[in-house]
Design a protein around this motif. Structure first.
Motif, PDB file in Angstrom:
ATOM      1  N   UNK A 110      13.860  55.345 127.651  1.00 27.34           N
ATOM      2  CA  UNK A 110      14.588  55.269 128.913  1.00 27.34           C
ATOM      3  C   UNK A 110      13.998  54.140 129.754  1.00 27.34           C
ATOM      4  N   UNK A 111      14.868  53.367 130.394  1.00 26.07           N
ATOM      5  CA  UNK A 111      14.427  52.186 131.147  1.00 26.07           C
ATOM      6  C   UNK A 111      14.126  52.553 132.597  1.00 26.07           C
ATOM      7  N   UNK A 112      13.027  53.274 132.824  1.00 28.11           N
ATOM      8  CA  UNK A 112      12.643  53.626 134.185  1.00 28.11           C
ATOM      9  C   UNK A 112      11.597  52.627 134.684  1.00 28.11           C
ATOM     10  N   UNK A 113      11.919  51.360 134.484  1.00 27.36           N
ATOM     11  CA  UNK A 113      11.039  50.257 134.879  1.00 27.36           C
ATOM     12  C   UNK A 113      11.923  49.111 135.367  1.00 27.36           C
ATOM     13  N   UNK A 114      11.332  48.099 135.945  1.00 29.74           N
ATOM     14  CA  UNK A 114      12.131  47.054 136.552  1.00 29.74           C
ATOM     15  C   UNK A 114      12.342  45.814 135.712  1.00 29.74           C
ATOM     16  N   UNK A 115      11.547  45.645 134.666  1.00 27.46           N
ATOM     17  CA  UNK A 115      11.575  44.385 133.925  1.00 27.46           C
ATOM     18  C   UNK A 115      12.873  44.169 133.167  1.00 27.46           C
ATOM     19  N   UNK A 116      13.308  45.178 132.411  1.00 25.99           N
ATOM     20  CA  UNK A 116      14.494  44.977 131.567  1.00 25.99           C
ATOM     21  C   UNK A 116      15.746  44.735 132.397  1.00 25.99           C
ATOM     22  N   UNK A 117      15.764  45.231 133.649  1.00 24.67           N
ATOM     23  CA  UNK A 117      16.908  45.006 134.517  1.00 24.67           C
ATOM     24  C   UNK A 117      17.108  43.550 134.877  1.00 24.67           C
ATOM     25  N   UNK A 118      16.068  42.739 134.721  1.00 20.91           N
ATOM     26  CA  UNK A 118      16.206  41.304 134.952  1.00 20.91           C
ATOM     27  C   UNK A 118      16.880  40.606 133.773  1.00 20.91           C
ATOM     28  N   UNK A 119      16.952  41.296 132.636  1.00 22.19           N
ATOM     29  CA  UNK A 119      17.566  40.739 131.436  1.00 22.19           C
ATOM     30  C   UNK A 119      18.969  41.283 131.174  1.00 22.19           C
ATOM     31  N   UNK A 120      19.194  42.563 131.520  1.00 25.42           N
ATOM     32  CA  UNK A 120      20.456  43.192 131.151  1.00 25.42           C
ATOM     33  C   UNK A 120      20.656  44.477 131.937  1.00 25.42           C
ATOM     34  N   UNK A 121      21.848  45.000 131.872  1.00 22.56           N
ATOM     35  CA  UNK A 121      22.194  46.260 132.520  1.00 22.56           C
ATOM     36  C   UNK A 121      21.491  47.430 131.829  1.00 22.56           C
ATOM     37  N   UNK A 122      21.276  48.499 132.595  1.00 23.04           N
ATOM     38  CA  UNK A 122      20.731  49.724 132.003  1.00 23.04           C
ATOM     39  C   UNK A 122      21.669  50.313 130.964  1.00 23.04           C
ATOM     40  N   UNK A 123      22.935  49.877 130.956  1.00 20.19           N
ATOM     41  CA  UNK A 123      23.905  50.360 129.974  1.00 20.19           C
ATOM     42  C   UNK A 123      23.462  50.045 128.553  1.00 20.19           C
ATOM     43  N   UNK A 124      22.769  48.938 128.362  1.00 22.58           N
ATOM     44  CA  UNK A 124      22.326  48.547 127.026  1.00 22.58           C
ATOM     45  C   UNK A 124      21.109  49.374 126.617  1.00 22.58           C
ATOM     46  N   UNK A 125      21.098  49.864 125.388  1.00 24.94           N
ATOM     47  CA  UNK A 125      20.018  50.766 124.976  1.00 24.94           C
ATOM     48  C   UNK A 125      18.718  50.026 124.650  1.00 24.94           C
ATOM     49  N   UNK A 126      17.619  50.694 124.913  1.00 24.42           N
ATOM     50  CA  UNK A 126      16.303  50.210 124.490  1.00 24.42           C
ATOM     51  C   UNK A 126      15.892  51.048 123.281  1.00 24.42           C
ATOM     52  N   UNK A 127      16.159  50.518 122.097  1.00 25.20           N
ATOM     53  CA  UNK A 127      15.927  51.283 120.864  1.00 25.20           C
ATOM     54  C   UNK A 127      15.159  50.432 119.853  1.00 25.20           C
ATOM     55  N   UNK A 128      14.390  51.072 118.979  1.00 24.12           N
ATOM     56  CA  UNK A 128      13.669  50.324 117.952  1.00 24.12           C
ATOM     57  C   UNK A 128      14.580  49.944 116.798  1.00 24.12           C
ATOM     58  N   UNK A 129      14.054  49.107 115.933  1.00 22.96           N
ATOM     59  CA  UNK A 129      14.738  48.756 114.701  1.00 22.96           C
ATOM     60  C   UNK A 129      14.633  49.922 113.718  1.00 22.96           C
ATOM     61  N   UNK A 130      15.723  50.226 113.040  1.00 27.91           N
ATOM     62  CA  UNK A 130      15.734  51.389 112.152  1.00 27.91           C
ATOM     63  C   UNK A 130      14.701  51.252 111.026  1.00 27.91           C
ATOM     64  N   UNK A 131      14.566  50.060 110.460  1.00 26.30           N
ATOM     65  CA  UNK A 131      13.621  49.861 109.366  1.00 26.30           C
ATOM     66  C   UNK A 131      12.188  50.118 109.816  1.00 26.30           C
ATOM     67  N   UNK A 132      11.842  49.646 111.021  1.00 22.42           N
ATOM     68  CA  UNK A 132      10.490  49.865 111.532  1.00 22.42           C
ATOM     69  C   UNK A 132      10.277  51.334 111.876  1.00 22.42           C
ATOM     70  N   UNK A 133      11.261  51.950 112.537  1.00 26.00           N
ATOM     71  CA  UNK A 133      11.195  53.379 112.851  1.00 26.00           C
ATOM     72  C   UNK A 133      10.992  54.199 111.581  1.00 26.00           C
ATOM     73  N   UNK A 134      11.797  53.936 110.557  1.00 27.96           N
ATOM     74  CA  UNK A 134      11.679  54.665 109.301  1.00 27.96           C
ATOM     75  C   UNK A 134      10.337  54.403 108.634  1.00 27.96           C
ATOM     76  N   UNK A 135       9.866  53.159 108.727  1.00 22.83           N
ATOM     77  CA  UNK A 135       8.570  52.829 108.142  1.00 22.83           C
ATOM     78  C   UNK A 135       7.438  53.607 108.769  1.00 22.83           C
TER      79      UNK A 135
END
Length: 241
Positions: A110-135
């Protein structure tokens, strides 16, 4: 290409996969699990080491505390050609029953910080890569380790986490709160990097314990021990990418 202004590295200096602890002191701890290592650069909160683990070359780079410094790290790592980043950090649990020393693999932040809002809307998800997550999950299973797998919250204000804040995240089923994952996942996605995160629990906010409250040191002894186990999982995952 000129050296990056904060990491003080340039194209060709680093390996394709980087492990990202927050604490510069933890860079050496991770390097201690490797077969060989060499310091590449050190500036401000950023310490960078190239290492080899079971035949796999990799980089270890600290990000400091919080999303702003983590975002700088991802920007500059991407600029010099790093392909994948794995956060190896600590986190505060938000669910009853998650114990100090347990490990959490994040499926999103969850984007409860201010940095990512300078790049994009909170609508866009902050998620890991599936391959790395699975690894990371596969490496934990291969090491006979139990990990909690689910969403975390990334928060800017460590000392502003009120009872109401904790209760809201608890009710939402968010597993834990930390300070960098949302920025790492977001910037990695935008820069075309693969990303993931494994964090060791250093306190449980719903049970009334925070980092530093149960021990004279920053981390309780069980968390210290299990940080080492999380490092092994992250290194095994990195070697599989």
């Amino acid at each position: 290409m000129a050296k990056q202004p904060h990491l003080l590295v340039e194209s060709g200096d680093l390996e394709d996969v980087a492990l990202l602890p927050g604490d510069p002191g933890r860079v050496d701890r991770i390097a201690g699990h490797c077969d060989s290592s060499e310091v590449v650069a050190e500036n401000r909160e950023y310490k960078i080491v190239n290492a080899e683990y079971e035949g796999t070359p990799l980089t270890i780079c600290s990000t400091g505390i919080g999303s702003p410094s983590a975002a700088i790290a991802i920007e500059e790592l991407a600029a010099v050609g790093v392909d994948a980043v794995l956060r190896v950090g600590t986190t505060g649990a938000l669910q009853s029953g998650i114990e100090i020393g347990d490990m959490v693999v994040a499926t999103g932040a969850a984007k409860d910080e201010g940095t990512t809002g300078r790049y994009e809307s909170d609508t866009y998800p902050a998620v890991p890569d599936y391959e790395v997550l699975s690894g990371l999950v596969d490496a934990a299973e291969a090491n006979d380790e139990d990990v909690h797998v689910g969403p975390v919250a990334t928060d800017d204000a460590f000392y502003a986490e009120t009872d109401e804040y904790v209760e809201a995240w608890d009710e939402a089923g968010v597993l834990a709160v930390e300070m960098e994952a949302a920025a790492i996942f977001t910037l990695a996605r935008r820069k075309g990097l693969r990303s993931g995160a494994i964090c060791t629990v250093d306190g449980n906010l719903v049970e009334g314990t925070q980092k530093g409250e149960t021990d004279a040191d920053e981390l309780p002894e069980k968390a210290k021990n299990n940080v080492e186990r999380a490092i092994d999982i992250a290194l095994d995952a990195a070697a599989s990418l």
